[in-house]
Design a protein around this motif. Sequence first.
Motif, PDB file in Angstrom:
ATOM      1  N   HIS A 260       6.645   0.894   7.646  1.00 36.76           N
ATOM      2  CA  HIS A 260       7.589   0.976   6.526  1.00 36.76           C
ATOM      3  C   HIS A 260       7.084   0.148   5.344  1.00 36.76           C
ATOM      4  N   VAL A 261       6.561  -1.032   5.624  1.00 36.40           N
ATOM      5  CA  VAL A 261       5.975  -1.861   4.559  1.00 36.40           C
ATOM      6  C   VAL A 261       4.827  -1.102   3.889  1.00 36.40           C
ATOM      7  N   GLN A 262       3.992  -0.452   4.695  1.00 35.94           N
ATOM      8  CA  GLN A 262       2.908   0.357   4.133  1.00 35.94           C
ATOM      9  C   GLN A 262       3.458   1.470   3.243  1.00 35.94           C
ATOM     10  N   ASN A 263       4.562   2.053   3.660  1.00 32.16           N
ATOM     11  CA  ASN A 263       5.183   3.110   2.868  1.00 32.16           C
ATOM     12  C   ASN A 263       5.627   2.586   1.513  1.00 32.16           C
ATOM     13  N   LEU A 264       6.247   1.411   1.512  1.00 31.36           N
ATOM     14  CA  LEU A 264       6.698   0.803   0.258  1.00 31.36           C
ATOM     15  C   LEU A 264       5.523   0.424  -0.640  1.00 31.36           C
ATOM     16  N   LEU A 265       4.400   0.084  -0.029  1.00 31.87           N
ATOM     17  CA  LEU A 265       3.202  -0.295  -0.786  1.00 31.87           C
ATOM     18  C   LEU A 265       2.403   0.917  -1.253  1.00 31.87           C
ATOM     19  N   GLY A 266       2.783   2.103  -0.789  1.00 27.49           N
ATOM     20  CA  GLY A 266       2.057   3.317  -1.156  1.00 27.49           C
ATOM     21  C   GLY A 266       0.859   3.609  -0.284  1.00 27.49           C
ATOM     22  N   VAL A 267       0.651   2.840   0.772  1.00 33.58           N
ATOM     23  CA  VAL A 267      -0.528   2.999   1.623  1.00 33.58           C
ATOM     24  C   VAL A 267      -0.470   4.304   2.410  1.00 33.58           C
ATOM     25  N   LEU A 268       0.703   4.639   2.961  1.00 34.41           N
ATOM     26  CA  LEU A 268       0.803   5.843   3.778  1.00 34.41           C
ATOM     27  C   LEU A 268       0.501   7.098   2.961  1.00 34.41           C
ATOM     28  N   GLU A 269       1.024   7.169   1.762  1.00 31.21           N
ATOM     29  CA  GLU A 269       0.774   8.327   0.906  1.00 31.21           C
ATOM     30  C   GLU A 269      -0.708   8.435   0.561  1.00 31.21           C
ATOM     31  N   GLN A 270      -1.335   7.301   0.244  1.00 33.04           N
ATOM     32  CA  GLN A 270      -2.755   7.302  -0.088  1.00 33.04           C
ATOM     33  C   GLN A 270      -3.598   7.723   1.116  1.00 33.04           C
ATOM     34  N   ALA A 271      -3.218   7.237   2.300  1.00 33.54           N
ATOM     35  CA  ALA A 271      -3.971   7.572   3.504  1.00 33.54           C
ATOM     36  C   ALA A 271      -3.866   9.060   3.818  1.00 33.54           C
ATOM     37  N   GLU A 272      -2.652   9.620   3.703  1.00 32.58           N
ATOM     38  CA  GLU A 272      -2.481  11.046   3.970  1.00 32.58           C
ATOM     39  C   GLU A 272      -3.272  11.885   2.974  1.00 32.58           C
ATOM     40  N   SER A 273      -3.298  11.444   1.731  1.00 28.33           N
ATOM     41  CA  SER A 273      -4.068  12.156   0.718  1.00 28.33           C
ATOM     42  C   SER A 273      -5.561  12.102   1.039  1.00 28.33           C
ATOM     43  N   ALA A 274      -6.022  10.935   1.494  1.00 28.04           N
ATOM     44  CA  ALA A 274      -7.442  10.769   1.808  1.00 28.04           C
ATOM     45  C   ALA A 274      -7.865  11.607   3.003  1.00 28.04           C
ATOM     46  N   LYS A 275      -6.925  11.904   3.923  1.00 21.55           N
ATOM     47  CA  LYS A 275      -7.268  12.660   5.130  1.00 21.55           C
ATOM     48  C   LYS A 275      -7.362  14.165   4.884  1.00 21.55           C
ATOM     49  N   ARG A 276      -6.777  14.643   3.791  1.00 20.03           N
ATOM     50  CA  ARG A 276      -6.764  16.082   3.535  1.00 20.03           C
ATOM     51  C   ARG A 276      -8.194  16.606   3.328  1.00 20.03           C
ATOM     52  N   GLY A 277      -8.511  17.650   4.047  1.00 19.87           N
ATOM     53  CA  GLY A 277      -9.823  18.258   3.903  1.00 19.87           C
ATOM     54  C   GLY A 277     -10.937  17.553   4.647  1.00 19.87           C
ATOM     55  N   ARG A 278     -10.629  16.472   5.309  1.00 20.92           N
ATOM     56  CA  ARG A 278     -11.655  15.728   6.045  1.00 20.92           C
ATOM     57  C   ARG A 278     -11.854  16.327   7.435  1.00 20.92           C
ATOM     58  N   ALA A 279     -13.038  16.097   7.985  1.00 18.30           N
ATOM     59  CA  ALA A 279     -13.281  16.456   9.373  1.00 18.30           C
ATOM     60  C   ALA A 279     -12.397  15.601  10.270  1.00 18.30           C
ATOM     61  N   ARG A 280     -12.143  16.077  11.499  1.00 15.27           N
ATOM     62  CA  ARG A 280     -11.235  15.383  12.398  1.00 15.27           C
ATOM     63  C   ARG A 280     -11.650  13.929  12.624  1.00 15.27           C
ATOM     64  N   ALA A 281     -12.929  13.675  12.856  1.00 15.02           N
ATOM     65  CA  ALA A 281     -13.393  12.311  13.111  1.00 15.02           C
ATOM     66  C   ALA A 281     -13.150  11.404  11.900  1.00 15.02           C
ATOM     67  N   GLU A 282     -13.365  11.923  10.696  1.00 14.70           N
ATOM     68  CA  GLU A 282     -13.146  11.137   9.484  1.00 14.70           C
ATOM     69  C   GLU A 282     -11.665  10.855   9.278  1.00 14.70           C
ATOM     70  N   ALA A 283     -10.815  11.859   9.538  1.00  4.03           N
ATOM     71  CA  ALA A 283      -9.366  11.666   9.408  1.00  4.03           C
ATOM     72  C   ALA A 283      -8.885  10.653  10.442  1.00  4.03           C
ATOM     73  N   ASN A 284      -9.418  10.728  11.653  1.00  4.42           N
ATOM     74  CA  ASN A 284      -9.044   9.759  12.687  1.00  4.42           C
ATOM     75  C   ASN A 284      -9.410   8.343  12.279  1.00  4.42           C
TER      76      ASN A 284
END
Length: 299
Positions: free
Chosen positions: A182-206
Amino acid sequence: MRWDDFRVSTNVDDRRGQGPTGGGMLPGGRGGLGLGAIVALGLLGWALGIDPRLLITGAEILSGGAPYGQQAPAPRQDRPSGPPQDQTGRFAAAILGNTEDVWKAELPRQAGVRYQEPRMVLFSGATRSGCGMAQSAMGPFYCPLDRTVYIDLSFFQEMRRRFGVDGDFAYAYVLAHEVGHHVQNLLGVLEQAESAKRGRARAEANAISVRVELMADCLAGVWAYNSDQRYNSLEEGDVEKAMKAASAIGDDRLQKQAQGYAVPDSFTHGTSAQRVRWFMTGLKSGRVAACDTFSQKDL
């Protein structure tokens, strides 16, 4: 852990005993798995980052039951509930209350972000969440869409029975880890992480998921440090219990137990050593800035 004097949060919705609220097979149905097996598979899936439905479907078929997701009961509305009255429910509500008190002070002071309290839903079997159907099989999780932590408290029993992890502080670590998301969500980390995972290979997203989870471990340590500073909440042996919990649910350890070997590219939460290291980083420093796993080359 001294938690009896913690303020009990009012942001708890106790849905235990209400049964499923739509979607999913009823645990313990005719020919199906019992609730204990469901929770056990959920513990494994939660720790390994595997969709628990895949584990349960296979187990249902082997046990002669219907595949997971069939024979769904009709949806119904959740009933409002008061604060939990039992010991385990009060414990969860007290830990949530303490995280609220700590993060309300520390997040603005350290990161310049106002802390907005999350909610916590206690349920048994299944319930609805803003992220879809919540099942015991999923283990504890945080839904950023409704800013709520969901947990079936029988998860604590499985921690003790399956992994030999016991003690209030070990259980508090699990809750604080989810609040860390939840703290990460408030800091914007979760949104940034989900954006970074889009289009990545499975190992990179993991690999991105691992950094998210290790940061949540670290933030759980930050909470514990500041709680102890403010409320003298830790007792002798507490840290060792939390370290044991972090170590027990490392991807490498769980995969070796399950299949005899580990596959690093499939890790989603981090190794035992990494989880212990980052929890201790937060616990020793008490600083949010120390939890920036994304700036570290080596975790």
